[in-house]
Each structure stands twice: as C-alpha cells, then as structure tokens.
Design an enzyme around this catalytic site. Structure first.
Site, PDB file in Angstrom:
ATOM      1  N   SER A 271      12.006  29.897   0.425  1.00  0.00           N
ATOM      2  CA  SER A 271      10.816  29.057   0.426  1.00  0.00           C
ATOM      3  C   SER A 271      11.176  27.577   0.294  1.00  0.00           C
ATOM      4  CB  SER A 271       9.902  29.542  -0.701  1.00  0.00           C
ATOM      5  OG  SER A 271       8.578  29.245  -0.396  1.00  0.00           O
ATOM      6  N   HIS A 412       5.708  37.045   1.391  1.00  0.00           N
ATOM      7  CA  HIS A 412       6.579  35.919   1.057  1.00  0.00           C
ATOM      8  C   HIS A 412       7.372  36.247  -0.205  1.00  0.00           C
ATOM      9  CE1 HIS A 412       7.516  31.635   1.100  1.00  0.00           C
ATOM     10  NE2 HIS A 412       7.186  31.546  -0.179  1.00  0.00           N
TER      11      HIS A 412
HETATM   12  C1  GCU Z   1       3.974  26.410  -1.004  1.00  0.00           C
HETATM   13  C2  GCU Z   1       4.346  25.436   0.091  1.00  0.00           C
HETATM   14  C3  GCU Z   1       5.485  25.972   0.959  1.00  0.00           C
HETATM   15  C4  GCU Z   1       6.639  26.429   0.111  1.00  0.00           C
HETATM   16  C5  GCU Z   1       6.156  27.390  -0.954  1.00  0.00           C
HETATM   17  C6  GCU Z   1       7.222  27.786  -1.984  1.00  0.00           C
HETATM   18  O1  GCU Z   1       3.371  27.538  -0.446  1.00  0.00           O
HETATM   19  O2  GCU Z   1       3.194  25.167   0.834  1.00  0.00           O
HETATM   20  O3  GCU Z   1       5.932  24.996   1.869  1.00  0.00           O
HETATM   21  O4  GCU Z   1       7.649  26.986   0.905  1.00  0.00           O
HETATM   22  O5  GCU Z   1       5.115  26.801  -1.704  1.00  0.00           O
HETATM   23  O6  GCU Z   1       8.211  27.137  -2.126  1.00  0.00           O
HETATM   24  O7  GCU Z   1       6.971  28.745  -2.709  1.00  0.00           O
END
Ligand code: GCU
Length: 432
Positions: A271, A412
């Site tokens: 992420s 995710h």
């Molecule tokens: C949020 C953000 C993402 C990121 C994510 C994370 O959802 O919008 O760009 O990758 O957090 O790091 O958990």
C-alpha cells in the site's frame, strides 16, 4: 438550509487523511467506460528528442532523466549523504533461539550522531539458523512496529506515535500490549525463514510519523537546513522519500552483517509502503528484487487512468507523502511528464513484482498491471522478458518473467498467497 452551507464547507475542508480517502472510495469512478483516452509520456525519448535504442543509452542518458523527473514532480529529492553524515549502527539485542530455534533475531539501533533531534530507527532482523551460509533478505517497512510484525512476546513495544487502528489497540496514538502480533499475518516469518530467506524490517513511523504534521517530529525536519523546516518547496522530499531512505539505511547495515547475503536483497512494501518500496528500489540498486503489494495510486497504478483513487484525492488526503509539485497535477494528469510505467522501468533490468487484489479496486488493479506492461520497452533493451502477456491475467493466475504480476482473490492486504509468489520469484531470480 442556507445556514448549513458554510458549516458543511468547513467540514469538507477539515476532512483530510484516512477519513477523506475513505469517503472518496464510495464515489470514485469504477467504470472502465468512463476513463478518458490518454497518452503516456514517452519512455524512450530523451529530453533533447533523442530516441533511446540501447541499454547503454537508457542507463547513461534516459534513466537519470526519468529518475530526476520523479524527484521533481512526485516524491522529491532525497538529500545527499553529506546532509545526514555519519550513520551509527548498534546491535542492541541478539536472540539465537528465536521462533522456537528456527532463527536468530537481532535488533539494531540506527542513529545519526550529527542530527540528534532525530530519534533513530530500530531494525528487527531475523536470519534462518543452520543453513551454514548467508541468507538473501527481504527488506520492508511495517505499519505497526516490530512488536506488531513479530508474534514473539519479548519484542519491545514501540513507544512512537501510531495511527489510530479500527480495532482500537492503539490508545492515544501509542501501541499497547493488544498491538502485539497485529501485523504478523502480513509477515509470515516462519514460512519465509523456512525457505532460507532472512527478513529485515522497521517501523516507518521511526523515520516520520504518518500525518500531515509528522515531519516536525521526524527525519525531514532534523535534516533540513534550519533543523525545523517549515515551508516545503517544489522538489523537496516528502514522507515516502524519507521512509524509502530508512530502507536504504537497512541495506547499509545488512552489508555489514555476515549472516546476510547483501548481494541478494528484495525490497517489499504494502500500500503506501508499496509506493515506498518502489521509490526505494528506483533509487537504490542494492535492492535487486523490488516488490509492490497493492501500491495503487502514487505507486504502480497509472495516474492517467481515472479509476479508483486519483491524483486529486491522494494529494488532498495525504499531501505530506509527496513533493508539493505533485499536487499541481490533481485533475491535470496529462501535464505531468511522468506516469507510473516509468517508475517500473526504473527497476530495469532488475526483477520487479507488482501484485493486485480483486477487491482492491481503489488501487486500480488494471492500472497496476498496465504500468508493468508498458515498462516492457526498457526491459526489451536489456533482452529481458517482462510480464509476458498482452492483457491483465485472470484471478489467481500469476504471470511474468522479469516483471511478475498477479491479481489475487480477496481484499487490500498481504496474505500468504502473495508471499508464496514473492518467495518463488525471489528464489528464481536469486538462483536458489
Ligand atoms: C489509503 C490511500 C492509499 C494507500 C492506503 C494505504 O487508502 O488512499 O493510497 O495506499 O491508504 O496505505 O493503506
């Protein structure tokens, strides 16, 4: 009714960070048909118009240009080593029978004596016991600290600032006993160690707490000319750059540790930390395998595709991650001289793996795949096969030679399935 308007407006301007991003997730575009046609910036044409036709011309001429474009427009420039000066590594603990005897666990404190305002970072390193040879190593930051990565109860609890967690184990922005092992499903240590790999990790908040004002307590302020930088200029590094810097300092340490084969390092992140591993890999060639797990917008996903999170959303929610220039491309992506296929190409000829998850539409899985696909012309210059398929593969069908890709079932996250692919990929490329 009229009276409510100013109040609503105030709310929406105050809403930044995770809450803002979450609110946007519901209204973002998830319809392929609504993506406007776009043209990617040229990968193989240098600023003076020369067409790049050899690996050498890429490495000598175009690659430095592309790296500089990412510095100027996206992540900012990492200060030169003379800025931070001496780096001190101190081994503060060794447990030779960690994880039931499977591994040796070390803690290493990393500090900058010339910048005592910065509190330093703590590496946690696990190396497999009994293999009789130095181990290749995965290097990655964690969201929750070493005590969250490890299931072992004697790992010191981090005392640093932490983001609130949905399951409430963070109290007043600090970890609690309930935070232990909280991230261990994302770091299947036993599985990795049994395959003969080492793992080195650190808490990203050691370098900079992850909120808009976090830099004040972190490395970026400590290294700024005044020691308290207040106005960030276009081209100055953002938090992602600082977190990536931490990964390179781990590589510095690993080069000194005889239990690790520092010629075989794989940098990994999930992420926002997947964006970080991509940027660390782009800047530091000691990472010879680069892994981006669900890195999405600002990471592997093409910014010109209006699908899921956009430049406008990410730069409003998390302005501190990037250099200020990046914000100017909100809703104006076509003006940006880079797109993310160029970030993948910066890895070439090294192997890189991009992973998506089917329920992670916010990260634009197809856009993540396309970056890998469109990096192919640079891999071609080196005679390397990239993803090897013209279309995004189906669910749970990993593809790729030097550029690995999968779209897995689920949300995710980082799960064992992801690690199984990374272990195979790294073993193949490290010749094990
Ligand atoms: C949020 C953000 C993402 C990121 C994510 C994370 O959802 O919008 O760009 O990758 O957090 O790091 O958990």
């Amino acid at each position: 009714m009229q009276l409510h308007f100013p109040a609503l407006l105030m709310c929406s301007t105050l809403l930044i960070g995770e809450d803002f991003a979450e609110a946007q997730q519901r209204t973002a575009n998830y319809d392929e048909a609504k993506i406007a046609a776009y043209t990617l910036p040229p990968l193989l044409q240098s600023a003076d118009g020369t067409s790049i036709q050899t690996a050498e011309a890429w490495s000598q001429k175009r690659r430095p240009e592309v790296l500089a474009l990412f510095e100027q427009h996206v992540f900012g420039k990492t200060p030169a080593p003379s800025t931070w000066g001496k780096v001190v590594f101190k081994v503060t603990g060794i447990q030779k029978e960690a994880l039931g005897g499977l591994a040796t666990r070390k803690f290493i404190q990393v500090t900058l004596p010339e910048h005592p305002n910065w509190q330093g970072l703590e590496i946690m390193l696990y190396t497999p016991n009994g293999s009789g040879r130095p181990a290749p190593c995965f290097v990655g930051p964690s969201f929750g600290g070493n005590h969250a990565v490890s299931p072992e109860p004697d790992v010191p609890l981090s005392t640093r600032w932490m983001r609130p967690s949905k399951d409430k184990h963070i109290v007043d922005n600090r970890a609690t006993e309930a935070s232990r092992g909280n991230e261990s499903s994302r770091w299947p240590l036993e599985m990795i160690l049994r395959e003969g790999f080492a793992v080195a990790t650190y808490y990203y908040g050691d370098v900079e707490p992850d909120h808009a004002e976090g830099w004040k307590e972190g490395l970026r302020a400590a290294l700024s000319p005044q020691g308290t930088h207040t106005v960030w200029q276009n081209g100055d590094w953002g938090a992602i750059g600082a977190w990536a810097w931490g990964l390179s300092r781990i590589a510095d340490y690993l080069e000194t540790d005889a239990d690790v084969d520092a010629k075989h390092l794989a940098v990994i992140g999930h992420s926002r930390l997947g964006k970080t591993s991509l940027w660390a890999g782009a800047q530091d060639s000691r990472f010879d395998v680069i892994i981006s797990n669900n890195s999405g917008e600002g990471g592997a996903a093409l910014m010109r595709r209006n699908f899921g999170e956009t430049t406008a959303i990410i730069t409003k929610a998390f302005p501190h991650w990037f250099t200020p220039t990046y914000t100017t491309y909100a809703g104006n992506e076509a003006a940006c001289p880079i797109d993310k296929h160029m970030l993948i190409a910066l890895a070439a000829p090294r192997p890189i793996y991009i992973a998506s998850a089917v329920e992670d539409q916010w990260a634009d899985p197809k856009g993540e795949f396309l970056s890998g696909l469109h990096a192919q012309p640079v891999y071609d210059l080196f005679g390397k096969k990239g993803v090897g398929v013209p279309e995004q593969p189906g669910i749970d069908q990993p593809v790729g030679d030097t550029v690995g890709y999968h779209l897995r079932t689920g949300k995710h996250d980082v799960i064992d399935y992801d690690w199984q692919q990374y272990l195979k990929f790294a073993a193949r490329h490290f010749g094990r």
